[in-house]
Design a protein around this motif. Sequence first.
Motif, mmCIF file in Angstrom:
data_model
loop_
_atom_site.group_PDB
_atom_site.id
_atom_site.type_symbol
_atom_site.label_atom_id
_atom_site.label_comp_id
_atom_site.label_asym_id
_atom_site.label_seq_id
_atom_site.Cartn_x
_atom_site.Cartn_y
_atom_site.Cartn_z
ATOM 1 N N ILE A 90 15.228 33.124 5.610
ATOM 2 C CA ILE A 90 15.608 33.158 4.556
ATOM 3 C C ILE A 90 14.919 31.567 4.295
ATOM 4 O O ILE A 90 14.694 31.442 2.862
ATOM 5 C CB ILE A 90 17.324 32.168 4.758
ATOM 6 C CG1 ILE A 90 18.048 33.800 5.261
ATOM 7 C CG2 ILE A 90 17.835 31.718 3.672
ATOM 8 C CD1 ILE A 90 19.935 33.406 5.369
ATOM 9 N N ILE A 93 11.932 32.934 2.211
ATOM 10 C CA ILE A 93 13.053 33.538 1.114
ATOM 11 C C ILE A 93 12.563 32.486 -0.522
ATOM 12 O O ILE A 93 12.665 32.504 -1.091
ATOM 13 C CB ILE A 93 13.391 34.941 1.108
ATOM 14 C CG1 ILE A 93 13.543 35.754 1.875
ATOM 15 C CG2 ILE A 93 13.978 35.010 -0.557
ATOM 16 C CD1 ILE A 93 12.420 36.910 0.884
ATOM 17 N N GLU A 96 9.415 31.318 -1.264
ATOM 18 C CA GLU A 96 9.175 32.391 -2.896
ATOM 19 C C GLU A 96 10.050 32.361 -4.048
ATOM 20 O O GLU A 96 8.640 32.526 -4.506
ATOM 21 C CB GLU A 96 9.053 33.747 -2.257
ATOM 22 C CG GLU A 96 8.418 34.738 -2.425
ATOM 23 C CD GLU A 96 8.428 35.582 -2.366
ATOM 24 O OE1 GLU A 96 8.478 35.978 -0.901
ATOM 25 O OE2 GLU A 96 7.674 37.333 -2.807
ATOM 26 N N VAL B 21 12.675 44.852 11.408
ATOM 27 C CA VAL B 21 13.371 43.295 10.578
ATOM 28 C C VAL B 21 11.544 43.162 9.032
ATOM 29 O O VAL B 21 11.968 42.705 8.068
ATOM 30 C CB VAL B 21 13.052 42.252 11.232
ATOM 31 C CG1 VAL B 21 12.653 40.475 10.747
ATOM 32 C CG2 VAL B 21 14.031 41.953 12.097
ATOM 33 N N LYS B 24 12.273 44.906 5.882
ATOM 34 C CA LYS B 24 13.026 44.547 5.330
ATOM 35 C C LYS B 24 12.979 43.144 4.647
ATOM 36 O O LYS B 24 12.903 43.195 2.821
ATOM 37 C CB LYS B 24 14.721 44.008 6.056
ATOM 38 C CG LYS B 24 16.012 43.474 5.298
ATOM 39 C CD LYS B 24 17.127 42.991 6.380
ATOM 40 C CE LYS B 24 16.662 42.108 6.687
ATOM 41 N NZ LYS B 24 17.820 41.012 7.093
ATOM 42 N N LEU B 25 11.736 42.675 5.325
ATOM 43 C CA LEU B 25 11.319 41.187 4.351
ATOM 44 C C LEU B 25 10.482 41.782 3.239
ATOM 45 O O LEU B 25 10.569 41.089 2.195
ATOM 46 C CB LEU B 25 11.012 40.701 5.285
ATOM 47 C CG LEU B 25 10.135 39.307 5.142
ATOM 48 C CD1 LEU B 25 10.991 37.674 4.471
ATOM 49 C CD2 LEU B 25 9.291 38.512 5.879
ATOM 50 N N PHE B 28 12.785 43.096 0.554
ATOM 51 C CA PHE B 28 13.350 41.871 -0.321
ATOM 52 C C PHE B 28 12.172 40.995 -0.818
ATOM 53 O O PHE B 28 12.165 40.641 -2.160
ATOM 54 C CB PHE B 28 14.079 41.527 0.889
ATOM 55 C CG PHE B 28 15.460 41.564 0.099
ATOM 56 C CD1 PHE B 28 16.038 42.242 1.467
ATOM 57 C CD2 PHE B 28 15.994 41.433 -0.451
ATOM 58 C CE1 PHE B 28 17.148 42.777 1.499
ATOM 59 C CE2 PHE B 28 17.090 41.112 -0.433
ATOM 60 C CZ PHE B 28 18.492 42.566 0.703
ATOM 61 N N ALA B 29 11.103 40.752 -0.046
ATOM 62 C CA ALA B 29 9.755 40.159 -0.549
ATOM 63 C C ALA B 29 9.441 41.400 -2.408
ATOM 64 O O ALA B 29 9.185 39.659 -3.544
ATOM 65 C CB ALA B 29 8.516 40.166 -0.508
ATOM 66 N N TYR B 70 19.782 38.789 -0.336
ATOM 67 C CA TYR B 70 19.132 38.730 1.564
ATOM 68 C C TYR B 70 19.758 37.704 2.238
ATOM 69 O O TYR B 70 19.703 38.365 2.822
ATOM 70 C CB TYR B 70 17.443 38.310 0.908
ATOM 71 C CG TYR B 70 16.504 38.086 2.156
ATOM 72 C CD1 TYR B 70 16.759 36.923 3.056
ATOM 73 C CD2 TYR B 70 16.234 39.285 3.170
ATOM 74 C CE1 TYR B 70 15.539 37.114 4.265
ATOM 75 C CE2 TYR B 70 15.405 38.993 3.855
ATOM 76 C CZ TYR B 70 15.373 38.424 4.762
ATOM 77 O OH TYR B 70 14.524 37.987 6.034
ATOM 78 N N SER B 74 21.222 38.673 5.871
ATOM 79 C CA SER B 74 20.816 38.034 7.040
ATOM 80 C C SER B 74 21.853 38.062 7.874
ATOM 81 O O SER B 74 21.542 38.033 9.194
ATOM 82 C CB SER B 74 19.684 37.265 6.642
ATOM 83 O OG SER B 74 18.655 36.566 6.894
#
Lengths: 210, 97
Positions: A90, A93, A96, B21, B24-25, B28-29, B70, B74
């Motif tokens: 998290i 993110i 970013e 994992v 998923k990252l 989302f990125a 996200y 999570s």
Amino acid sequence: MGLYSSYYSYGFTTFLALVVALYLLFTGSGEAFNVGQFLEETSPYAWASTGIGLCLGLSVLGAGWGIFITGASILGGGVRAPRIRTKNLISIIFCEVVAIYGVIIGIVYSSRVSAVPDTLLYTRENYFTGYALFWGGLTVGACNLLCGISVGIAGSTAALADAADPDLFVKILIVEVFGSIMGLFGLIVGLLMISQASEITPAASAAIAS
Amino acid sequence: MSGQAAPGKLIAQQAEQQGGVLAKLVIFALALGFVPISSYFLSRDYLWAGNTIYAAITAIISANLVLVAYIIESVREESRLRAREKQQQPAESKKDR
């Protein structure tokens, strides 16, 4: 040597600048130091492009800095406590998102820059657009830079605290949210500055506004 | 080196059952890059009739929505993992007896 090295570096640069300035002054070219002429003759395109570049560059610098600080801590803490790996992304993110803010503002600003021939370029509105894009871009870039660094350091400490005690993570997430809001402030001010600036347009008549 | 990682590996073996994992990252990125910029251009042309300020605000809101999504995903995965660990623990204590 280490004690005086900063004296040497700053002193030498200042000395050079002083010699050049005094030479110009004493040989009759003192009017070269003309701030008004500099502001009037610099193309608005130079100001605008520099602002857009600074906006995106400084935002990505802040985001990258935050990500590498947080990433190093997550990797280090994940050796002994692998459960922190998923949740602490998290923080990455959050960093970013700061870079995305810079990209959005860069896209909005670059829509204000359009091609105008050189003779029709120097109008009052175009000067304002150039200055607004430069300072707005610098504002957004600096805000995102510091936001990214603060979220990165908070995220790195969150990873290590989470490895020690899982209940701490949600509380430290609040700190990261506050840090992320700072990037939003810079964004709002950047959008406010651009709202008054029109697109770069050619002068209406042959007589250029002075 | 492996002495320090050994307790971690025991726990990690259970955690790796879920996997995905990294996928998923990455999703989302990519969404964090794709959704705001596409929403900027689409909303500018079809929603706000060319007004770039409103389109930028729409893009910012959509980026924050992806971020919140996200975080929610999570936290849900974390609670799922913890529920599964609690389920497995009574089964092991029965085996010990």
